[in-house]
Design a protein around this motif. Structure first.
Motif, PDB file in Angstrom:
ATOM      1  N   ILE A 276      -4.474   5.121   2.685  1.00  0.00           N
ATOM      2  CA  ILE A 276      -3.165   5.336   2.057  1.00  0.00           C
ATOM      3  C   ILE A 276      -2.285   4.104   2.239  1.00  0.00           C
ATOM      4  N   VAL A 277      -2.295   3.541   3.446  1.00  0.00           N
ATOM      5  CA  VAL A 277      -1.504   2.337   3.714  1.00  0.00           C
ATOM      6  C   VAL A 277      -1.982   1.179   2.847  1.00  0.00           C
ATOM      7  N   LEU A 278      -3.281   0.976   2.765  1.00  0.00           N
ATOM      8  CA  LEU A 278      -3.832  -0.120   1.965  1.00  0.00           C
ATOM      9  C   LEU A 278      -3.492   0.035   0.490  1.00  0.00           C
ATOM     10  N   CYS A 279      -3.541   1.262  -0.011  1.00  0.00           N
ATOM     11  CA  CYS A 279      -3.183   1.506  -1.409  1.00  0.00           C
ATOM     12  C   CYS A 279      -1.711   1.182  -1.655  1.00  0.00           C
ATOM     13  N   ALA A 280      -0.860   1.566  -0.704  1.00  0.00           N
ATOM     14  CA  ALA A 280       0.570   1.279  -0.843  1.00  0.00           C
ATOM     15  C   ALA A 280       0.822  -0.224  -0.846  1.00  0.00           C
ATOM     16  N   LEU A 281       0.212  -0.946   0.086  1.00  0.00           N
ATOM     17  CA  LEU A 281       0.405  -2.392   0.164  1.00  0.00           C
ATOM     18  C   LEU A 281      -0.167  -3.099  -1.062  1.00  0.00           C
ATOM     19  N   ALA A 282      -1.323  -2.630  -1.541  1.00  0.00           N
ATOM     20  CA  ALA A 282      -1.967  -3.282  -2.684  1.00  0.00           C
ATOM     21  C   ALA A 282      -1.176  -3.103  -3.969  1.00  0.00           C
ATOM     22  N   THR A 283      -0.404  -2.034  -4.061  1.00  0.00           N
ATOM     23  CA  THR A 283       0.373  -1.776  -5.269  1.00  0.00           C
ATOM     24  C   THR A 283       1.844  -2.138  -5.110  1.00  0.00           C
ATOM     25  N   GLY A 284       2.190  -2.743  -3.975  1.00  0.00           N
ATOM     26  CA  GLY A 284       3.558  -3.191  -3.768  1.00  0.00           C
ATOM     27  C   GLY A 284       4.539  -2.097  -3.415  1.00  0.00           C
ATOM     28  N   ASN A 285       4.039  -0.977  -2.933  1.00  0.00           N
ATOM     29  CA  ASN A 285       4.909   0.131  -2.553  1.00  0.00           C
ATOM     30  C   ASN A 285       5.201   0.123  -1.058  1.00  0.00           C
ATOM     31  N   GLU A 286       6.237   0.842  -0.684  1.00  0.00           N
ATOM     32  CA  GLU A 286       6.611   0.941   0.715  1.00  0.00           C
ATOM     33  C   GLU A 286       5.635   1.844   1.473  1.00  0.00           C
ATOM     34  N   VAL A 287       5.331   1.453   2.691  1.00  0.00           N
ATOM     35  CA  VAL A 287       4.484   2.285   3.538  1.00  0.00           C
ATOM     36  C   VAL A 287       5.372   3.351   4.185  1.00  0.00           C
ATOM     37  N   PRO A 288       5.029   4.626   4.075  1.00  0.00           N
ATOM     38  CA  PRO A 288       5.846   5.679   4.693  1.00  0.00           C
ATOM     39  C   PRO A 288       6.007   5.451   6.191  1.00  0.00           C
ATOM     40  N   ASP A 289       7.162   5.823   6.709  1.00  0.00           N
ATOM     41  CA  ASP A 289       7.459   5.603   8.129  1.00  0.00           C
ATOM     42  C   ASP A 289       6.423   6.234   9.040  1.00  0.00           C
ATOM     43  N   GLU A 290       5.898   7.400   8.644  1.00  0.00           N
ATOM     44  CA  GLU A 290       4.939   8.086   9.503  1.00  0.00           C
ATOM     45  C   GLU A 290       3.584   7.376   9.565  1.00  0.00           C
ATOM     46  N   LEU A 291       3.398   6.338   8.738  1.00  0.00           N
ATOM     47  CA  LEU A 291       2.122   5.615   8.724  1.00  0.00           C
ATOM     48  C   LEU A 291       2.245   4.199   9.278  1.00  0.00           C
ATOM     49  N   THR A 292       3.366   3.896   9.940  1.00  0.00           N
ATOM     50  CA  THR A 292       3.533   2.558  10.506  1.00  0.00           C
ATOM     51  C   THR A 292       2.498   2.278  11.597  1.00  0.00           C
TER      52      THR A 292
END
Length: 285
Positions: free
Chosen positions: A19-35
């Protein structure tokens, strides 16, 4: 913890890492609970301090974000349920496999020409033993009856011999009252020897009556070890779970390994369908 083997293009990732990699790859913010998951990716070298993905991840993420064909494998056995699968993209094929009791799944790049072999390995397809097939086939009962027998295998804290387990399964099946003596013995034997029950499904975008639509194919099998492979004819896959009731018909028929190989091959769309599926996926630069 996530990890990777660059020599074989394989990565061990939990769902939160993906989920984190998908967010970073698409330029989206990583949810706080996944830091915490993002920090684990940074610590192992798959993400830098600015959130940029390692170049080694690019083929994997391109395919995860834009698969043309999605193949899912759901397997159940004495160690619980496992979910494997394969993603076929425009340029790459990615397989993902889980392990009992482990959070991370292994993601690996697969040579497209070998994907049928890879799927066969995922279901542990073995050559059928040589010998006469004297077992009655098909076997037909209800979902409720079969689930009663399978529930014996899931009993927590029960320690019993193979003989006692088979007797308990037979007794549970008999409560349904819809199996004759011969079929009752066979189904009890099949459940006792059950290594895994699994279903393979595939899905992709296609055209139907001039409109874009989703195409799906699937089938399900019982791997009963020395008693062979049994194709689940009913309920036929793919079928929504909400359409299955305890009274639904359950039918097994014994098949050879070569039949399962043919079924796996049949899950794949033809070349025209693949080209259309690929055309529906946006290219990412």
């Amino acid at each position: 913890m996530p990890s990777f083997d660059i020599s074989r293009s394989r990565f061990r990732l939990a769902d939160e890492h993906v989920i984190v990699l998908c967010a970073l790859a698409t330029g989206n913010e990583v949810p706080d609970e996944l830091t915490a998951a993002q920090k684990e990716l940074f610590d192992c070298g798959l993400v830098d301090e600015d959130g940029k993905l390692s170049a080694a991840l690019l083929p994997l993420m391109e395919t995860v974000l834009s698969p043309g064909v999605v193949i899912s494998l759901e397997a159940a056995g004495r160690q619980g349920k496992l979910h494997h699968g394969m993603l076929i993209g425009a340029d790459h094929v990615v397989a993902h496999e889980t392990w009992p009791g482990v959070t991370e799944a292994e993601y690996s790049l697969v040579e497209p020409k070998t994907l049928v072999w890879k799927l066969s390995d995922m279901v542990n397809l073995q050559k059928s033993p040589v010998g006469p097939d004297t077992a009655p086939s098909p076997v037909e009962t209800t979902i409720g009856t079969v689930e009663a027998g399978l529930a014996v295998l899931e009993g927590e804290g029960l320690v019993r011999s193979a003989h006692d387990e088979r007797a308990a399964i037979r007794q549970a099946l008999a409560t349904g009252g819809d199996l004759g003596e011969q079929a009752l013995t066979l189904v009890a034997d099949l459940i006792s020897e059950l290594r895994s029950s699994w279903r393979l499904t595939s899905a992709w975008q296609t055209r139907h009556e001039g409109r874009d639509a989703a195409a799906t194919r699937g089938f399900a099998v019982w791997d009963c070890g020395p008693l062979g492979y049994w194709l689940r004819e009913l309920p036929a896959e793919p079928v929504p779970e909400e359409r299955i009731t305890p009274a639904s018909t359950f039918r097994l028929v014994r098949v050879e390994a070569k039949t399962i190989w043919t079924r796996i091959t049949g899950l794949l769309p033809d070349q025209d369908e693949l080209r259309h599926a690929a055309a529906q996926q946006p290219r990412r630069g």
